[in-house]
Design a protein around this motif. Structure first.
Motif, PDB file in Angstrom:
ATOM      1  N   PHE A   5       0.830  -1.204   0.000  1.00 27.97           N
ATOM      2  CA  PHE A   5       0.000   0.000   0.000  1.00 27.97           C
ATOM      3  C   PHE A   5       0.865   1.255   0.000  1.00 27.97           C
ATOM      4  CE2 PHE A   5      -2.225   3.348   2.419  1.00 27.97           C
ATOM      5  CZ  PHE A   5      -3.322   3.545   1.574  1.00 27.97           C
ATOM      6  N   LEU A   6       1.996   1.185   0.702  1.00 28.84           N
ATOM      7  CA  LEU A   6       2.903   2.330   0.750  1.00 28.84           C
ATOM      8  C   LEU A   6       3.446   2.656  -0.633  1.00 28.84           C
ATOM      9  CD1 LEU A   6       4.084   4.232   2.926  1.00 28.84           C
ATOM     10  CD2 LEU A   6       6.065   2.715   3.052  1.00 28.84           C
ATOM     11  N   ASP A   7       3.630   1.639  -1.452  1.00 24.67           N
ATOM     12  CA  ASP A   7       4.085   1.863  -2.825  1.00 24.67           C
ATOM     13  C   ASP A   7       3.032   2.644  -3.608  1.00 24.67           C
ATOM     14  OD1 ASP A   7       5.935   1.694  -4.873  1.00 24.67           O
ATOM     15  OD2 ASP A   7       5.182  -0.203  -5.628  1.00 24.67           O
ATOM     16  N   LEU A   8       1.767   2.293  -3.406  1.00 29.03           N
ATOM     17  CA  LEU A   8       0.669   3.049  -4.026  1.00 29.03           C
ATOM     18  C   LEU A   8       0.702   4.506  -3.581  1.00 29.03           C
ATOM     19  CD1 LEU A   8      -2.049   3.408  -5.518  1.00 29.03           C
ATOM     20  CD2 LEU A   8      -3.176   2.456  -3.498  1.00 29.03           C
ATOM     21  N   VAL A   9       0.949   4.723  -2.295  1.00 26.03           N
ATOM     22  CA  VAL A   9       1.040   6.088  -1.767  1.00 26.03           C
ATOM     23  C   VAL A   9       2.199   6.838  -2.422  1.00 26.03           C
ATOM     24  CG1 VAL A   9       1.481   7.483   0.293  1.00 26.03           C
ATOM     25  CG2 VAL A   9      -0.013   5.473   0.440  1.00 26.03           C
ATOM     26  N   GLY A  10       3.341   6.157  -2.557  1.00 28.02           N
ATOM     27  CA  GLY A  10       4.508   6.785  -3.178  1.00 28.02           C
ATOM     28  C   GLY A  10       4.241   7.211  -4.613  1.00 28.02           C
ATOM     29  N   ILE A  11       3.600   6.323  -5.386  1.00 28.18           N
ATOM     30  CA  ILE A  11       3.258   6.643  -6.774  1.00 28.18           C
ATOM     31  C   ILE A  11       2.309   7.831  -6.830  1.00 28.18           C
ATOM     32  CG2 ILE A  11       2.095   5.792  -8.856  1.00 28.18           C
ATOM     33  CD1 ILE A  11       3.048   2.958  -7.998  1.00 28.18           C
ATOM     34  N   THR A  12       1.331   7.825  -5.924  1.00 26.27           N
ATOM     35  CA  THR A  12       0.337   8.908  -5.896  1.00 26.27           C
ATOM     36  C   THR A  12       0.981  10.236  -5.518  1.00 26.27           C
ATOM     37  OG1 THR A  12      -1.373   7.312  -5.243  1.00 26.27           O
ATOM     38  CG2 THR A  12      -1.853   9.656  -4.898  1.00 26.27           C
ATOM     39  N   VAL A  13       1.825  10.222  -4.497  1.00 26.19           N
ATOM     40  CA  VAL A  13       2.503  11.452  -4.064  1.00 26.19           C
ATOM     41  C   VAL A  13       3.390  12.002  -5.178  1.00 26.19           C
ATOM     42  CG1 VAL A  13       4.237  12.383  -2.472  1.00 26.19           C
ATOM     43  CG2 VAL A  13       2.422  10.903  -1.606  1.00 26.19           C
ATOM     44  N   GLY A  14       4.152  11.103  -5.825  1.00 23.80           N
ATOM     45  CA  GLY A  14       5.008  11.534  -6.927  1.00 23.80           C
ATOM     46  C   GLY A  14       4.206  12.148  -8.056  1.00 23.80           C
ATOM     47  N   GLY A  15       3.075  11.509  -8.396  1.00 29.07           N
ATOM     48  CA  GLY A  15       2.218  12.028  -9.459  1.00 29.07           C
ATOM     49  C   GLY A  15       1.631  13.385  -9.126  1.00 29.07           C
ATOM     50  N   LEU A  16       1.220  13.559  -7.860  1.00 27.65           N
ATOM     51  CA  LEU A  16       0.624  14.830  -7.441  1.00 27.65           C
ATOM     52  C   LEU A  16       1.656  15.957  -7.391  1.00 27.65           C
ATOM     53  CD1 LEU A  16      -1.775  13.609  -4.597  1.00 27.65           C
ATOM     54  CD2 LEU A  16      -2.416  14.385  -6.887  1.00 27.65           C
ATOM     55  N   LEU A  17       2.864  15.621  -6.959  1.00 25.55           N
ATOM     56  CA  LEU A  17       3.921  16.635  -6.879  1.00 25.55           C
ATOM     57  C   LEU A  17       4.457  17.026  -8.253  1.00 25.55           C
ATOM     58  CD1 LEU A  17       6.050  15.410  -3.822  1.00 25.55           C
ATOM     59  CD2 LEU A  17       4.451  17.326  -3.905  1.00 25.55           C
ATOM     60  N   SER A  18       4.169  16.186  -9.256  1.00 24.51           N
ATOM     61  CA  SER A  18       4.700  16.470 -10.590  1.00 24.51           C
ATOM     62  C   SER A  18       4.060  17.710 -11.218  1.00 24.51           C
ATOM     63  CB  SER A  18       4.474  15.263 -11.503  1.00 24.51           C
ATOM     64  OG  SER A  18       3.087  15.045 -11.735  1.00 24.51           O
ATOM     65  N   LYS A  19       2.831  17.995 -10.850  1.00 28.21           N
ATOM     66  CA  LYS A  19       2.129  19.141 -11.449  1.00 28.21           C
ATOM     67  C   LYS A  19       2.789  20.463 -11.069  1.00 28.21           C
ATOM     68  CE  LYS A  19      -1.255  20.245 -14.206  1.00 28.21           C
ATOM     69  NZ  LYS A  19      -1.292  19.746 -15.598  1.00 28.21           N
ATOM     70  N   PRO A  20       3.079  20.708  -9.770  1.00 27.97           N
ATOM     71  CA  PRO A  20       3.823  21.933  -9.435  1.00 27.97           C
ATOM     72  C   PRO A  20       5.180  22.005 -10.123  1.00 27.97           C
ATOM     73  CG  PRO A  20       2.862  20.971  -7.464  1.00 27.97           C
ATOM     74  CD  PRO A  20       2.671  19.977  -8.576  1.00 27.97           C
ATOM     75  N   LEU A  21       5.858  20.839 -10.220  1.00 27.48           N
ATOM     76  CA  LEU A  21       7.153  20.810 -10.907  1.00 27.48           C
ATOM     77  C   LEU A  21       7.002  21.214 -12.370  1.00 27.48           C
ATOM     78  CD1 LEU A  21      10.185  20.044 -10.973  1.00 27.48           C
ATOM     79  CD2 LEU A  21       9.469  17.693 -11.468  1.00 27.48           C
ATOM     80  N   GLN A  22       5.899  20.776 -12.979  1.00 30.81           N
ATOM     81  CA  GLN A  22       5.645  21.054 -14.392  1.00 30.81           C
ATOM     82  C   GLN A  22       5.529  22.551 -14.648  1.00 30.81           C
ATOM     83  OE1 GLN A  22       1.910  19.469 -15.960  1.00 30.81           O
ATOM     84  NE2 GLN A  22       3.035  18.467 -17.600  1.00 30.81           N
ATOM     85  N   ARG A  23       5.036  23.288 -13.654  1.00 29.93           N
ATOM     86  CA  ARG A  23       4.839  24.729 -13.816  1.00 29.93           C
ATOM     87  C   ARG A  23       6.155  25.483 -13.919  1.00 29.93           C
ATOM     88  NH1 ARG A  23       0.825  24.299  -9.301  1.00 29.93           N
ATOM     89  NH2 ARG A  23      -1.202  23.926 -10.257  1.00 29.93           N
ATOM     90  N   PHE A  24       7.223  24.884 -13.384  1.00 30.09           N
ATOM     91  CA  PHE A  24       8.522  25.547 -13.396  1.00 30.09           C
ATOM     92  C   PHE A  24       9.360  25.163 -14.615  1.00 30.09           C
ATOM     93  CE2 PHE A  24       7.372  25.524  -8.879  1.00 30.09           C
ATOM     94  CZ  PHE A  24       7.596  26.854  -8.552  1.00 30.09           C
ATOM     95  N   LEU A  25       8.805  24.308 -15.474  1.00 30.17           N
ATOM     96  CA  LEU A  25       9.576  23.826 -16.617  1.00 30.17           C
ATOM     97  C   LEU A  25       8.930  24.264 -17.929  1.00 30.17           C
ATOM     98  CD1 LEU A  25      10.139  20.153 -15.373  1.00 30.17           C
ATOM     99  CD2 LEU A  25      11.800  22.030 -15.308  1.00 30.17           C
TER     100      LEU A  25
END
Length: 228
Positions: A5-25
């Motif tokens: 389940f923690l792996d699912l959380v990790g994938i979800t967190v990474g995916g959610l954090l990618s959007k703010p990162l996308q704004r800077f690129l």
């Protein structure tokens, strides 16, 4: 099961954090990141594929697996699901389904997705699974910046895949000796190479159609055990 389940959380967190990162690129930076990340993934795939000790088994697994995959139209079903979710997310991104399939393949076809849940279920060893959680978070973060929120769709499928391995650990463990896992990893690594070629537009592969090939080494080992 907590670590799966923690792996699912990790994938979800990474995916959610990618959007703010996308704004800077910029688009050029994202394209550059996609090219180099995919090239690295391809190289890792080549390194994983050449460790096979049974190249004929890998060939037969891939050939038969591709026939089954095309018959089942696995790639078409993945794309259909991705496009259906695209309408739910109300996005016009043409690469939405591609992002989902890419991240799912990268996070599922390696040996860690097999050995990690097995180690937790059979020996209580969590180090490899924790490493995979971090690796999958980074993968989702990087490819999320490239493909957007579609990478989040891979999370539940990765969770289901690993949960099945975890739940069936006692039953399948006799089949998954070091040699079998090595051959599964080699087959999966070759699929990663095909995926990299597809993303880089070197050659188009419907990579999901080759997924049944991962069962080839397991079936081979089962036949050997039955014949003893």
């Amino acid at each position: 099961m907590f670590y799966v389940f923690l792996d699912l959380v990790g994938i979800t967190v990474g995916g959610l954090l990618s959007k703010p990162l996308q704004r800077f690129l910029s688009d050029k930076q994202i394209n550059s990141m996609m090219e180099i990340a995919t090239l690295c993934v391809g190289i890792i795939g080549i390194q994983g594929a050449i460790v096979t000790k049974k190249p004929l088994l890998m060939l037969v697994s891939l050939v038969i697996g591709s026939v089954i995959g095309v018959w089942l139209d696995i790639d078409g079903k993945f794309n259909h699901f991705g496009n259906w979710m695209k309408t739910k997310f109300k996005t016009s991104d043409p690469h939405f389904a591609e992002g989902f399939i890419t991240v799912f393949m990268i996070e599922c076809v390696g040996s860690m997705s097999i050995v990690g849940p097995l180690n937790v279920a059979l020996a209580g060893k969590t180090s490899l699974m924790l490493f995979k959680v971090i690796l999958d978070l980074i993968t989702s973060l990087v490819y999320g910046a490239i493909f957007g929120y579609s990478v989040l769709l891979s999370g539940p499928f990765v969770f289901l895949y690993e949960a099945i391995i975890y739940g069936c650990a006692a039953f399948i463990q006799p089949l998954l000796n070091a040699s079998t896992i090595n051959e599964i990893s080699a087959v999966g690594s070759l699929l990663i190479v095909a995926l990299a070629c597809d993303i880089l537009e070197i050659k188009h592969f419907k990579v999901a159609n080759f997924l049944p090939a991962l069962l080839g080494p397991i079936i081979y080992e089962a036949v050997l055990m039955f014949c003893k």
